[in-house]
Design an enzyme around this catalytic site. Structure first.
Site: not given
Lengths: 278, 384
Positions: A35, A105
């Site tokens: 990822c 994030c």
């Protein structure tokens, strides 16, 4: 070049609480090398359910490292229940904001925190990603539940935003139509209102409001799936409910409570209500 | 802060000689080269001189050079022209490692009913010539293959591929934006039909480029309008930038031989130095057939954007094939086409040098770079 805030730069260049925690009793791992970002969060939770210490190891870009760093600062000293109330927005806000394309994030931080607490509670260690909901984005392993949550918590309006917050659809793009459908279904629902500061409620007021929200907001939504809800007790901010019909047999009834009833009560009544099933 | 600029495949400094040559045309010499009066005519001469300078660098005829506004325009025009001049042919051949200026154009034509073959590459980014030969058919309108790759620096066997296309009667275009000025190109002996170049990669400013179209090749303009560029590209000529591009081409021709050696020596010093000092990294690409200025290195278990930002704080400018730097979520299409494993692909850094880099700068980078990787690896959850 990304327009990062000073706080992001500071936490990235001088991360707080980086590295493994020797006496951690809860560890949450999310993400993967494939990822492009991954976070391993270490917690030390004491017998009063307070997070005494926290640290992280992160593989990822500057905003992933900064989100991890600021998260460990934020949760130190919190009780487990307080920590569970943190949203990805709180993490992003603590950094003075993140570029939209980097919001995933902050989502990663929140998911790692949940994963760690789940482990500490003795719940299955699987990241909540694969437990609830159906896999939508195969490239990044994102489920519809994660997408819906990101849409609701961040008031997302476009598929592009969903990709920025969850990464879903960011690689091969095969699932973009499915994301659009999920988004359309969500947007048709009553839009999530911004939380406004509310006056402190008395017990009676709280009870009345909880009843009203259950009648007007929650029951109709459950009824759509053939289910029903009954209010058993309101004890301070603890709301005990019982689910009937299809909801009670549903494998994911815990999810329904956490995601729907609690969310709506928090949104309409008080932001720190905890819902339990009788 | 002094910047060590190692991102010359992204863009280059305007050479002082180039700037100096341009200035009069941004001042008093503002005439239109199409005008009948002497005031405009003297400007037309400057445009012709530039055309000659570029032709000389490439081994071409001045008439074969068309000025454009960018490399992207050159690529768009070349493919457009090939498809328009042979509308009965419905097949395009290109590679998976092209610049988006070719790749997205081909994808567009795919939506318009064209069949597009995108040739794959091996783990070093090399093309398979047999596969290439098998792909070209009677229906192929154009082959568009880059001369050298911008990310890993691979130089492709354009001579062999262009010869084969010519034998089969298929137009051959090459995006030579990264190759021009860095390695010799002689179009007298190289049977390509069209070639794209860009000014800002060879120390001219941004916003100027050129497309070479071989004499006798049928051409259809993309930009229609006035008669400029002999009807092949409308729009009043960007005279100062054209003058600059000509001088830049002249400088390339003059210094290329020694630069190829000097820049490659610096690049090798940098590359060997990093490999020596930092464990678990690998060079991406075909090191035997590579541009003299480019090095693409992957550092295991760290992420490229984080590396770049730490380098940036140290005054070192580079670029990365990592997902996070581009705003996309996937690592570089070139590295993916090469099958670079994810734990390396996300941590790829491209270092591209120029004649302006010095040995002292390389020493500085070698001194600072290992610390950056060490710092990031220390906080990475992936070890070993």
């Amino acid at each position: 070049m990304w327009n990062y805030t000073e706080a992001v730069h500071d936490h990235f260049l001088h991360p707080h609480n980086a590295g493994p925690l020797a006496d951690a009793n809860a560890i949450g791992e999310v993400g993967s090398l494939a990822c492009g970002d991954a976070l391993k969060l270490y917690l030390k939770i004491n017998d009063k359910d307070v997070i005494e210490d926290a640290s992280f190891e992160t593989f990822g870009c500057a905003s992933a490292i900064a989100s991890s760093s600021v998260l460990t600062d934020m949760i130190k000293g919190m009780t487990v229940d307080e920590a569970l109330k943190l949203t990805n927005k709180d993490i992003a806000n603590a950094l003075g904001g993140l570029p939209k394309q980097k919001m995933h994030c902050s989502v990663m931080g929140q998911e790692a925190l949940e994963a760690a607490i789940r482990q500490w509670k003795g719940e299955p260690a699987v990241p909540h990603a694969h437990e609830e909901g159906k896999l939508v984005c195969k490239c990044f392993g994102v489920t519809d539940a994660q997408i819906i949550r990101a849409i609701r918590e961040n008031n997302l309006k476009t598929v592009e935003e969903v990709t920025a917050y969850t990464k879903a659809g960011g690689a091969c793009g095969e699932c973009l139509d499915e994301i659009a459908e999920i988004l359309a279904a969500e947007l048709k629902q009553k839009p999530v209102k911004e939380l406004k500061p509310r006056p402190k409620l008395t017990n009676v007021q709280r009870m009345q409001q909880v009843l009203k929200v259950i009648d007007e907001e929650i029951r109709p939504q459950l009824a759509a799936d053939g289910g029903d809800i009954e209010l058993i007790d309101v004890d301070g901010k603890r709301v005990v409910v019982s689910l009937h019909g299809r909801c009670s047999q549903c494998r994911s009834s815990n999810v329904t409570i956490a995601n729907l009833v609690q969310r709506l009560l928090r949104e309409h009544v008080e932001p720190d209500i905890v819902v339990e099933e009788a | 802060m002094q910047v060590v600029y190692l991102d010359n495949n992204a863009t280059t400094a305007v050479a002082p000689q180039v700037l100096e040559a341009m200035l009069p045309y941004l001042g008093d010499l503002y005439g239109n080269p199409s005008s009948m009066h002497t005031f405009g005519g003297q400007v037309a001469e400057a445009v012709d001189t530039s055309r000659e300078q570029i032709a000389a660098l490439l081994g071409a005829e001045p008439d074969e050079i068309i000025f454009t506004a960018s490399g992207s325009e050159g690529d768009n025009t070349a493919i457009w022209s090939a498809l328009q001049s042979r509308p009965e042919r419905r097949h395009i051949v290109t590679t998976r490692v092209e610049h988006p200026a070719v790749l997205s154009v081909c994808r567009y034509w795919e939506t318009q009913g064209y069949r597009v073959t995108m040739l794959g590459v091996d783990s070093k980014g090399r093309l398979d010539l047999e596969e290439y030969a098998a792909t070209i058919g009677d229906d192929t309108a154009i082959v568009s293959i880059m001369f050298a790759n911008n990310e890993v620096g691979n130089i492709y066997p354009i001579q062999e591929m262009a010869e084969l296309a010519r034998e089969r009667g298929v137009l051959f275009h090459t995006d030579a934006v990264q190759a021009v000025g860095k390695i010799p190109i002689d179009l007298h002996h190289l049977p390509v039909d069209m070639l794209t170049l860009s000014g800002h990669k060879i120390n001219a400013p941004k916003g100027i480029g050129a497309l070479y179209v071989r004499k006798g090749v049928r051409f259809r303009p993309l930009v229609r309008g006035g008669h400029q560029e002999r009807g092949r590209r409308a729009g009043t000529e960007n005279v100062p930038y054209i003058v600059g591009l000509g001088v830049a081409a002249q400088l390339c021709a003059k210094f290329m031989q020694e630069e190829r050696v000097d820049v490659a020596r610096l690049r090798d010093k940098l590359e060997y130095g990093l490999l020596e000092r930092i464990p678990e990294c690998r060079v991406n690409g075909d090191i035997e057939h590579r541009l003299p200025n480019t090095s693409n290195i992957s550092f295991k278990n760290v992420e490229g954007e984080a590396i770049l930002l730490m380098l940036d704080r140290l005054g070192i400018a580079a670029s990365s094939g990592s997902a996070c730097t581009s705003g996309s979520l996937e690592p570089s299409h070139v590295l993916r086409a090469m099958g670079v494993p994810f734990n390396y692909a996300h941590g790829s850094i491209r270092l591209s040098l120029s004649r302006y880099n010095t040995a002292e700068e390389i020493d500085y980078v070698l001194d600072k770079f290992p610390g950056v990787i060490e710092t990031l690896r220390a906080i990475s959850p992936f070890k070993g």
